[in-house]
Design a protein around this motif. Sequence first.
Motif: not given
Length: 140
Positions: A41-55
Amino acid sequence: MNAVTPAPEIDWDVLQDAARKAMSHAYVPYSRYPVGAAALTDDGRIVSGCNIENASYGLTLCAECSMISQLNMTGGGRLVAFTCVDGEGEILMPCGRCRQLLYEFRAPGMKLLTVSGIRTMDEVLPDAFGPQHLEGQAGK
């Protein structure tokens, strides 16, 4: 006169590691195709995510979607750099839907680590439609 805050330095190895760690949390019982995403991010943080499936496949969340949720839940800001990886930890190119999502939350000059090398957001989504096209449209 306002001082311009310099963009954080991009450590692509750290971003890829964050994407791989996020990928390890993916919920993919149907496709068996885990994806992890991470951004600076522009303030130096790292954000992350993963895929979450659904039936109901249409309700599946891409890694980029969960990453943007984390961005907003942890203070907002704009994305300076982004990468995503597959289950083998190899770089992936975000799909069109996710490119649009990244465009919405990008900082000017945002860079992406892609299968073709480092690219700008404008290179991976040229002539994009965005919030600037909706200004003044409320109530019409």
